[in-house]
Design an enzyme around this catalytic site. Structure first.
Site, PDB file in Angstrom:
ATOM      1  CG  HIS A 371      70.471  82.002  29.028  1.00 50.19           C
ATOM      2  ND1 HIS A 371      70.252  83.067  29.715  1.00 50.19           N
ATOM      3  CD2 HIS A 371      71.282  82.327  28.002  1.00 50.19           C
ATOM      4  CE1 HIS A 371      70.831  84.364  29.168  1.00 50.19           C
ATOM      5  NE2 HIS A 371      71.301  83.649  28.263  1.00 50.19           N
ATOM      6  NE  ARG A 561      56.866  82.046  28.554  1.00 53.61           N
ATOM      7  CZ  ARG A 561      56.463  81.634  27.410  1.00 53.61           C
ATOM      8  NH1 ARG A 561      56.399  82.698  26.552  1.00 53.61           N
ATOM      9  NH2 ARG A 561      56.342  80.484  27.034  1.00 53.61           N
ATOM     10  CE  LYS A 566      60.118  81.457  34.795  1.00 53.34           C
ATOM     11  NZ  LYS A 566      61.183  82.602  35.043  1.00 53.34           N
ATOM     12  CB  THR A 668      66.251  89.821  34.792  1.00 46.16           C
ATOM     13  OG1 THR A 668      65.426  89.213  33.637  1.00 46.16           O
ATOM     14  CG2 THR A 668      67.793  89.176  34.179  1.00 46.16           C
ATOM     15  CE  LYS A 672      63.372  92.875  34.001  1.00 53.36           C
ATOM     16  NZ  LYS A 672      62.346  92.086  33.404  1.00 53.36           N
TER      17      LYS A 672
HETATM   18  C1  LIG Z   1      62.068  90.813  33.115  1.00 53.23           C
HETATM   19  C2  LIG Z   1      61.162  90.020  32.187  1.00 53.23           C
HETATM   20  C3  LIG Z   1      61.165  88.560  32.318  1.00 53.23           C
HETATM   21  C4  LIG Z   1      62.018  87.893  33.098  1.00 53.23           C
HETATM   22  O1  LIG Z   1      61.552  87.741  34.357  1.00 53.23           O
HETATM   23  P1  LIG Z   1      61.963  86.554  35.279  1.00 53.23           P
HETATM   24  O2  LIG Z   1      60.812  86.945  36.661  1.00 53.23           O
HETATM   25  O3  LIG Z   1      63.331  86.745  35.524  1.00 53.23           O
HETATM   26  O4  LIG Z   1      61.494  85.150  34.744  1.00 53.23           O
HETATM   27  C5  LIG Z   1      60.136  88.087  31.499  1.00 53.23           C
HETATM   28  N1  LIG Z   1      59.452  88.904  30.786  1.00 53.23           N
HETATM   29  C6  LIG Z   1      59.290  90.083  30.850  1.00 53.23           C
HETATM   30  C7  LIG Z   1      58.386  91.005  30.028  1.00 53.23           C
HETATM   31  C8  LIG Z   1      60.294  90.911  31.413  1.00 53.23           C
HETATM   32  O5  LIG Z   1      60.520  92.188  31.390  1.00 53.23           O
END
Ligand SMILES: *Cc1c(COP(=O)(O)O)cnc(C)c1O
Length: 827
Positions: A371, A561, A566, A668, A672
């Protein structure tokens, strides 16, 4: 459909088809029965929380029927099982998704209404199960649901932490952490399995056993791992997988001698030491905490899981020779890599296998998902610590390493063995857990195309040259049930109308939505759906931040996070530039925006906490400025978690995926948002690249340096003074922040933050600033043309079905777990 292998279990009708009225009456009776006989409350005195528990217990009964059927079927057909080992499962709430997957949302809502209770209100009272930090843990939760939906027999293994990820409060602009307590009202979903307890040893001594090659390990300390099972039901109740979480218990919870002598603390010392293992989740997803307790956690859950799956296999098949035919063990990152040594120990020491055969079975059974490539996040453990805590495993790792390196040396005497070794000799002798996982697996996968390529080129380059076929890619996926059907019922309804009812069964059908990209009537429908979602979010913003926002404004969202890579810092600096620009030209038409942030910073990560502070300080200034009042608002929503994500994502217009290229393995969150029709502004990083390939370059806003350019700039950095001189906006922003314009009470609060940026711009915040700023101004232009905007939105939703976790699971099944030859009776 890209179906890698046939579904194992056909979808079937419920055993007794019944009218909707019957169903409501039945569910109602079930809830009342749970309330009376499981909780001991009558409806007239029940509190909201009692109703929630009763509703969960009633829903759980339906899941159990599916679960038992799935389990029976797995035993009867002898199909291969997938064991998914993960130190994190970021589940969130379960009631609403469970009801939806069972098709019981309507009947349950109606039944409760007749009892005078509002289902939607109950759902918001369920605590989030936050047994994870972020993406890695959420991925594990999505995959458990997807395996049950696709028909893969699966067990997830992890730790049942008493306290999940901390709760975040914002106090005076700063993050304050408080302990999380999800079990305070018990957990009605789980079953404690006292009978499924395993002994986990630490320390102690080694003596040669009677058979050559075998060693007798007598641990100096032994604790119990007790199983807690939660069934996870798939779409339409097709199948249910099991989440088995381990809780640590002492062998001797109380020393009566000590107690009787008045030593009340000493009497429970053993218990406290043992139970500390499942006490708290480590509040960090990217840097190893150099602590013994973390290593104890990792071994604890890995050993319990392997003992459990070996026992189950022996009970079903009587021998371990065919383990690899019937069992696939997937390691979610390096935390469970001790599985390689533990499986060897079980096979050699406990089941009498000779080394070669044991190694064959081990590598054929295990596979590993990487990862991260961040060097500081690649776990290593000191050899000395391993020798003290896990002496037999250290011995096995040395032997695995010696055999591996001997083999390489024989093939090619020139090879640089130090780069391949499982032991890093340069930093005080440490075990490289990623190398152990790599060497002990038949397949190793990255989580996006870019990430898998970078694995081959960077940290795993030496191992890749020895095992050129081992690294493969499976781009991450998300479950469309939680993240589309359940989170965004409005959009789901429109998709059913336009692509057919079956889109919910086969998400691939939303491709047809693309044909309507230019349809003004569809745009109007989408605008109304989005507005509704934004109104709901606006209410949360008003409650949690005390800020009123206009749903007509562009909702620009960055939730994840808080981390330097990021680049929330890039976002807030650009926000300040926009604020300056509006103030200097107040009469221009500015596209109204709401900048929405949410995310937690690891408690020890000072820079990330400072970034949260800056966002809140900027918010305080901007939100109180009359000149920008209708044009710009900045909010930081506290306590980011799965439930908050579910409320925010369907309300987003713009999705911020702006990591330094080469640093976000996949992401991820990006998937979404795109599936829900938000437009991405992002770098060519992780899965953003693949999102761009699918939605098309006209429907995504790409900016900034590529991974290659980042690497080149790091080798040969451009002086920050030059970068700043080229952008008056950047210069103005940095001066203001460093000079205390946003922190008048403490003018040098951000001096260090700005100094850090200018001294070493490792994350390319300054380098990418102008490109990002100009792209944001292009976003303004596109937003002004609403027809254009909704066309982009349609194209995002229509072309993101590929990011379904079902597709990812099918790829794992076909390419890594060899599930293509499943039992007869397939759909
Ligand atoms: C999807 C998700 C993440 C991952 O988000 P990234 O933007 O890919 O870092 C982290 N926390 C929660 C609660 C999520 O639903």
């Amino acid at each position: 459909m890209t179906q890698g292998f046939p579904l194992t279990v056909p979808v079937r009708e419920p055993s007794a088809p019944s009218s909707p009225d019957d169903q409501v009456a039945r569910v109602k009776a079930q809830v009342v029965r749970k309330l009376s006989y499981s909780l001991g409350k009558s409806p007239d005195v029940a509190q909201a929380h009692d109703w929630l528990t009763a509703a969960i217990l009633a829903a759980r009964d339906h899941v159990i029927d599916v679960w038992h059927r799935s389990t029976r079927e797995s035993y009867a057909t002898g199909r291969k099982r997938v064991y998914y080992l993960s130190l994190e499962f970021l589940i969130g709430r379960s009631l609403s998704d469970t009801l939806n997957n069972l098709g019981l949302t309507g009947p349950m809502a109606q039944a409760l209404e007749e009892l005078g209770v509002d289902l939607a209100m109950l759902e918001t009272m369920e605590p989030d199960a936050a047994l994870g930090n972020g993406g890695l843990g959420r991925l594990a939760a999505c995959y458990m649901e997807a395996m049950a939906s696709v028909g893969v027999a699966a067990l997830g293994y992890g730790i049942r932490y008493d306290h999940g990820l901390f709760k975040q409060r914002i106090d005076g602009g700063k993050q304050v952490e408080t302990p999380e307590d999800w079990l305070s009202f018990r957990n009605p979903w789980e079953f404690e399995r006292r009978e499924s307890a395993y002994k986990i040893g630490f320390g102690g001594t080694l003596t040669p056993a009677s058979e050559p090659g075998q060693v007798l390990w007598t641990p100096g300390e032994t604790i119990f791992a007790v199983a807690y099972d939660t069934p996870v039901v798939g779409w339409k109740g097709r199948d249910a997988s099991t989440l088995r979480l381990w809780r640590a218990r002492a062998m001797h919870p109380l020393s009566l001698d000590a107690f009787n002598q008045g030593d009340l603390v000493g009497a429970v010392a053993e218990r406290n030491r043992a139970e500390a293992i499942s006490k708290v989740l480590y509040p960090n997803d990217s840097t190893p905490v150099g602590q013994e307790l973390r290593l104890r956690q990792e071994y604890f859950f890995t050993s319990a899981s392997l003992q459990d799956l070996v026992r189950r296999h022996l009970r079903q098949f009587g021998a371990l020779d065919n383990l690899a035919d019937k069992v696939a063990i997937q390691l979610n990152d390096t935390h469970p890599s001790l599985a390689v040594a533990e499986l060897m120990r079980l096979l050699v020491d406990e089941h009498g296998f000779e080394w070669e055969r044991a190694w064959e079975i081990t590598t054929a059974t295990i596979s590993y998902t990487n990862h991260t490539l961040l060097p500081e996040a690649l776990e290593t453990w000191p050899v000395a610590l391993m020798e003290r805590l896990l002496p037999r495993h250290m011995q096995l790792i040395f032997r695995i390493n010696a055999r591996f390196l001997d083999g390489v040396r024989r093939e090619n005497p020139e090879t640089d063995l130090a780069a391949l070794s499982l032991i890093d000799e340069h930093h005080g002798r440490r075990v490289r857990m990623a190398h152990l996982a790599f060497v002990g697996s038949h397949k190793v996968n990255g989580v996006s195309a870019l990430h898998s390529n970078l694995m081959k080129e960077t940290v795993f380059a030496p191992l890749n040259s020895v095992f050129p076929d081992r690294i493969t890619n499976v781009t991450n996926g998300i479950t469309p049930r939680r993240w589309l059907l359940n989170a965004n019922p409005g959009l789901t309804g429109l998709l059913q109308e336009t692509c057919g009812e079956r889109v919910t069964d086969d998400i691939g059908l939303i491709r047809q939505f693309g044909a309507l990209a230019g349809d003004a009537a569809v745009h109007d429908r989408l605008a109304a759906i989005r507005r509704e979602n934004k109104l709901k979010l606006a209410k949360i913003i008003r409650q949690d931040c005390g800020v009123t926002v206009d749903p007509a404004a562009l909702f620009d969202v960055q939730i994840k996070r808080i981390h330097e890579y990021k680049r929330q810092l890039l976002n807030i600096l650009e926000t300040i530039a926009l604020y300056d620009a509006i103030r200097s030209e107040p009469y221009r038409e500015w596209a109204p925006r709401v900048k929405i942030f949410a995310g937690k910073a690891a408690s020890s990560y000072a820079t990330a906490k400072s970034i949260i502070n800056l966002i809140n300080d900027v918010a305080a200034v901007v939100n109180n400025d009359i000149t920008t009042r209708d044009r710009l608002k900045v909010v930081f929503l506290p306590n980011y978690n799965v439930s908050l994500a579910e409320a925010i994502i369907p309300a987003a217009d713009l999705s911020e995926q702006i990591s330094t290229a080469g640093m976000e393995a996949s992401g991820t969150g990006n998937m979404k948002f795109a599936l829900n029709g938000a437009v991405t502004i992002g770098t060519l990083d992780g899965a953003n690249i693949e999102i761009g390939e699918r939605v098309g370059e006209d429907n995504i806003m790409i900016f900034g340096m590529t991974a290659d350019q980042v690497e080149a700039a790091r080798r040969n950095p451009r002086p920050s003074a030059d970068i700043i001189r080229d952008s008056a906006q950047l210069e103005g922003v940095l001066d203001a922040v460093a000079g205390g314009v946003y922190s008048p009470g403490e003018p040098d609060r951000y001096a260090g933050l700005v100094e850090g940026l200018t001294a070493n711009d490792w994350f390319m915040v300054l380098n990418d600033f102008e490109s990002y700023r100009l792209t944001q101004r292009r976003v303004d232009t596109l937003w002004a043309d609403q027809g254009r905007w909704w066309r982009m939105s349609v194209n995002n939703t229509a072309h993101c079905a590929w990011f379904s976790a079902d597709r990812a699971i099918r790829e794992y099944g076909a390419r890594i777990w060899s599930l293509s030859t499943t039992a007869p009776g397939q759909g």
